[in-house]
Design a protein around this motif. Structure first.
Motif, PDB file in Angstrom:
ATOM      1  N   THR A  90       0.822  -1.212   0.000  1.00 62.35           N
ATOM      2  CA  THR A  90       0.000   0.000   0.000  1.00 62.35           C
ATOM      3  C   THR A  90       0.854   1.259   0.000  1.00 62.35           C
ATOM      4  OG1 THR A  90      -1.646   1.264   1.283  1.00 62.35           O
ATOM      5  CG2 THR A  90      -0.152  -0.138   2.521  1.00 62.35           C
ATOM      6  N   ASP A  91       0.291   2.318  -0.579  1.00 57.16           N
ATOM      7  CA  ASP A  91       0.910   3.648  -0.519  1.00 57.16           C
ATOM      8  C   ASP A  91       0.500   4.398   0.742  1.00 57.16           C
ATOM      9  OD1 ASP A  91       2.477   3.740  -2.801  1.00 57.16           O
ATOM     10  OD2 ASP A  91       0.806   4.295  -4.089  1.00 57.16           O
ATOM     11  N   MET A  92      -0.356   3.823   1.536  1.00 55.58           N
ATOM     12  CA  MET A  92      -0.839   4.471   2.745  1.00 55.58           C
ATOM     13  C   MET A  92       0.294   4.585   3.763  1.00 55.58           C
ATOM     14  SD  MET A  92      -4.065   3.259   5.079  1.00 55.58           S
ATOM     15  CE  MET A  92      -5.100   4.456   5.877  1.00 55.58           C
ATOM     16  N   THR A  93       0.446   5.745   4.367  1.00 55.88           N
ATOM     17  CA  THR A  93       1.451   5.951   5.414  1.00 55.88           C
ATOM     18  C   THR A  93       0.752   6.089   6.760  1.00 55.88           C
ATOM     19  OG1 THR A  93       1.416   8.353   5.042  1.00 55.88           O
ATOM     20  CG2 THR A  93       3.059   7.063   3.828  1.00 55.88           C
ATOM     21  N   ASP A  94       1.529   5.937   7.833  1.00 56.96           N
ATOM     22  CA  ASP A  94       0.972   6.008   9.186  1.00 56.96           C
ATOM     23  C   ASP A  94      -0.214   5.059   9.347  1.00 56.96           C
ATOM     24  OD1 ASP A  94       2.806   8.004   9.998  1.00 56.96           O
ATOM     25  OD2 ASP A  94       1.546   9.564   9.099  1.00 56.96           O
ATOM     26  N   THR A  95      -0.054   3.857   8.850  1.00 57.08           N
ATOM     27  CA  THR A  95      -1.147   2.883   8.902  1.00 57.08           C
ATOM     28  C   THR A  95      -1.530   2.527  10.335  1.00 57.08           C
ATOM     29  OG1 THR A  95       0.449   1.067   8.698  1.00 57.08           O
ATOM     30  CG2 THR A  95      -0.555   1.878   6.662  1.00 57.08           C
ATOM     31  N   ALA A  96      -0.586   2.635  11.273  1.00 55.46           N
ATOM     32  CA  ALA A  96      -0.881   2.277  12.663  1.00 55.46           C
ATOM     33  C   ALA A  96      -1.935   3.194  13.281  1.00 55.46           C
ATOM     34  CB  ALA A  96       0.398   2.309  13.502  1.00 55.46           C
ATOM     35  N   LEU A  97      -2.142   4.389  12.697  1.00 49.48           N
ATOM     36  CA  LEU A  97      -3.172   5.279  13.210  1.00 49.48           C
ATOM     37  C   LEU A  97      -4.560   4.728  12.934  1.00 49.48           C
ATOM     38  CD1 LEU A  97      -1.740   8.772  12.149  1.00 49.48           C
ATOM     39  CD2 LEU A  97      -1.686   7.714  14.414  1.00 49.48           C
ATOM     40  N   TRP A  98      -4.688   3.974  11.844  1.00 51.98           N
ATOM     41  CA  TRP A  98      -5.984   3.424  11.442  1.00 51.98           C
ATOM     42  C   TRP A  98      -6.118   1.948  11.786  1.00 51.98           C
ATOM     43  CZ3 TRP A  98      -9.119   7.218  10.379  1.00 51.98           C
ATOM     44  CH2 TRP A  98      -8.646   8.368   9.758  1.00 51.98           C
ATOM     45  N   PHE A  99      -5.014   1.211  11.664  1.00 51.55           N
ATOM     46  CA  PHE A  99      -5.062  -0.242  11.831  1.00 51.55           C
ATOM     47  C   PHE A  99      -4.002  -0.676  12.834  1.00 51.55           C
ATOM     48  CE2 PHE A  99      -6.104   0.833   7.374  1.00 51.55           C
ATOM     49  CZ  PHE A  99      -7.457   0.485   7.384  1.00 51.55           C
ATOM     50  N   ARG A 100      -4.395  -0.761  14.082  1.00 51.21           N
ATOM     51  CA  ARG A 100      -3.469  -1.145  15.142  1.00 51.21           C
ATOM     52  C   ARG A 100      -3.243  -2.656  15.128  1.00 51.21           C
ATOM     53  NH1 ARG A 100      -6.709   0.902  20.106  1.00 51.21           N
ATOM     54  NH2 ARG A 100      -5.114  -0.320  21.199  1.00 51.21           N
ATOM     55  N   PRO A 101      -2.116  -3.114  15.655  1.00 49.55           N
ATOM     56  CA  PRO A 101      -1.898  -4.559  15.758  1.00 49.55           C
ATOM     57  C   PRO A 101      -3.030  -5.209  16.551  1.00 49.55           C
ATOM     58  CG  PRO A 101       0.149  -3.389  16.166  1.00 49.55           C
ATOM     59  CD  PRO A 101      -0.918  -2.345  16.089  1.00 49.55           C
ATOM     60  N   GLY A 102      -3.531  -6.311  16.014  1.00 47.87           N
ATOM     61  CA  GLY A 102      -4.645  -7.004  16.650  1.00 47.87           C
ATOM     62  C   GLY A 102      -6.005  -6.562  16.167  1.00 47.87           C
ATOM     63  N   GLN A 103      -6.050  -5.533  15.289  1.00 48.92           N
ATOM     64  CA  GLN A 103      -7.331  -5.057  14.773  1.00 48.92           C
ATOM     65  C   GLN A 103      -7.890  -6.031  13.741  1.00 48.92           C
ATOM     66  OE1 GLN A 103      -9.270  -2.108  15.518  1.00 48.92           O
ATOM     67  NE2 GLN A 103     -10.682  -3.456  14.413  1.00 48.92           N
ATOM     68  N   LYS A 104      -9.132  -6.419  13.930  1.00 46.73           N
ATOM     69  CA  LYS A 104      -9.802  -7.271  12.948  1.00 46.73           C
ATOM     70  C   LYS A 104     -10.231  -6.405  11.769  1.00 46.73           C
ATOM     71  CE  LYS A 104     -13.635 -10.581  12.574  1.00 46.73           C
ATOM     72  NZ  LYS A 104     -14.780 -11.189  13.310  1.00 46.73           N
ATOM     73  N   VAL A 105      -9.964  -6.863  10.555  1.00 47.79           N
ATOM     74  CA  VAL A 105     -10.278  -6.089   9.353  1.00 47.79           C
ATOM     75  C   VAL A 105     -10.904  -6.991   8.295  1.00 47.79           C
ATOM     76  CG1 VAL A 105      -8.470  -4.359   9.696  1.00 47.79           C
ATOM     77  CG2 VAL A 105      -7.948  -6.463   8.434  1.00 47.79           C
TER      78      VAL A 105
END
Length: 291
Positions: free
Chosen positions: A124-139
């Motif tokens: 992905t070209d998305m940056t700062d992904t941890a702001l939206w998708f934290r470890p352990g987040q179900k997606v």
């Protein structure tokens, strides 16, 4: 009613009026940054609420058209596969770019306490992904229009580009990532890594969170840092039987200039592979525990 005029009071009144005007102007000037800040907070809050509301409306329960990682893996047995219909991959995020690792990648895997699990990397070209998708987040990842392939790095998902006549998995644009990767309403969970030894690692474990005990830095690297500035840097670790694995760290990470541990350690990280050599990539320094 006639207004009284006292020449003794007038100069003081004019002075007071002037001071009052200046005070009001100063207070107003002080509130301008506050007004701007409040407007920014309100705007960001609206965006966040809008995103959360969209997620809650559609993905508070399991979507009816989902596939598992084994089905995803089966789809690429004959090479690169394009998903033409809307179907969702249910997964959990195990990577994080908060410390500067995993740039341009989100690692997704199954969640299970039984047996081996499968994983995949979303380019992905998305940056700062941890702001939206934290470890352990179900997606839920909408696979429609995406390509999947399995090569030496493991299972990869994304867009596609051509290089010297060959198709390869490329990064999904930022807006497409936000549109196709949706968080569940469920709070993040703790994804327990698979406990492995270097002699039990296999390609099935690629792009999953693993933990390996009893590793020690290559003696020739004593006194070295995790990475060379602005370079992806592999550092060799060995188990008690002399088997090797490489710890891959980014030269842009928050800890690139920290000294490598000299003692025996336990390392938790995402497993990948380059050529025939396995690599581990940690999320942050908490993924390394001195034994």
């Amino acid at each position: 009613m006639k207004t009284l005029y006292d020449p003794r009071i007038a100069p003081h009144a004019l002075a007071f009026k002037s001071v009052l005007k200046q005070t009001i102007k100063s207070v107003d000037d002080l509130f301008i940054p506050l007004k701007i800040s409040l407007l920014c907070v309100f705007f960001i809050g609206c965006i966040s609420c809008s995103r959360q509301q969209g997620t809650a409306n559609s993905f508070c329960e399991d979507h009816e058209t989902t596939i598992g990682f084994q089905a995803l893996r089966d789809s690429v047995q004959d090479g690169m596969h394009l998903f033409k219909s809307q179907i969702y991959l249910r997964a959990y995020v195990v990577s994080s770019d908060q410390s500067g690792q995993f740039y341009g990648r989100l690692v997704l895997q199954e969640f299970s306490s039984k047996g081996p699990v499968l994983g995949a990397v979303l380019e992905t070209d998305m940056t700062d992904t941890a702001l939206w998708f934290r470890p352990g987040q179900k997606v839920y990842l909408n696979l429609k229009g995406l390509y999947a392939d399995q090569k030496t790095l493991g299972l990869a998902i994304g867009s596609v580009f051509t290089s010297f006549g060959n198709l390869s998995i490329g990064r999904l644009p930022n807006l497409s990532t936000q549109a196709q990767l949706i968080s569940s309403c469920e709070p993040p969970v703790t994804v327990t890594p698979q406990f492995k030894s270097l002699d039990t690692l296999s390609d099935v474990d690629l792009q999953t969170l693993v933990q390996i005990d009893s590793l020690k830095l290559d003696p020739v690297l004593l006194g070295q840092t995790f990475a060379i500035f602005e370079e992806d840097t592999p550092r060799a670790f060995f188990d008690p039987n002399g088997r090797k694995i490489l710890l891959q760290s980014s030269g842009y990470s928050d800890f690139w200039n920290q000294l490598l541990p000299e003692a025996w350690v336990q390392i938790r990280g995402v497993l990948s592979k380059k050529r025939s050599q396995y690599h581990l990539e940690i999320r942050n320094l908490e993924d390394i525990v001195i034994q």
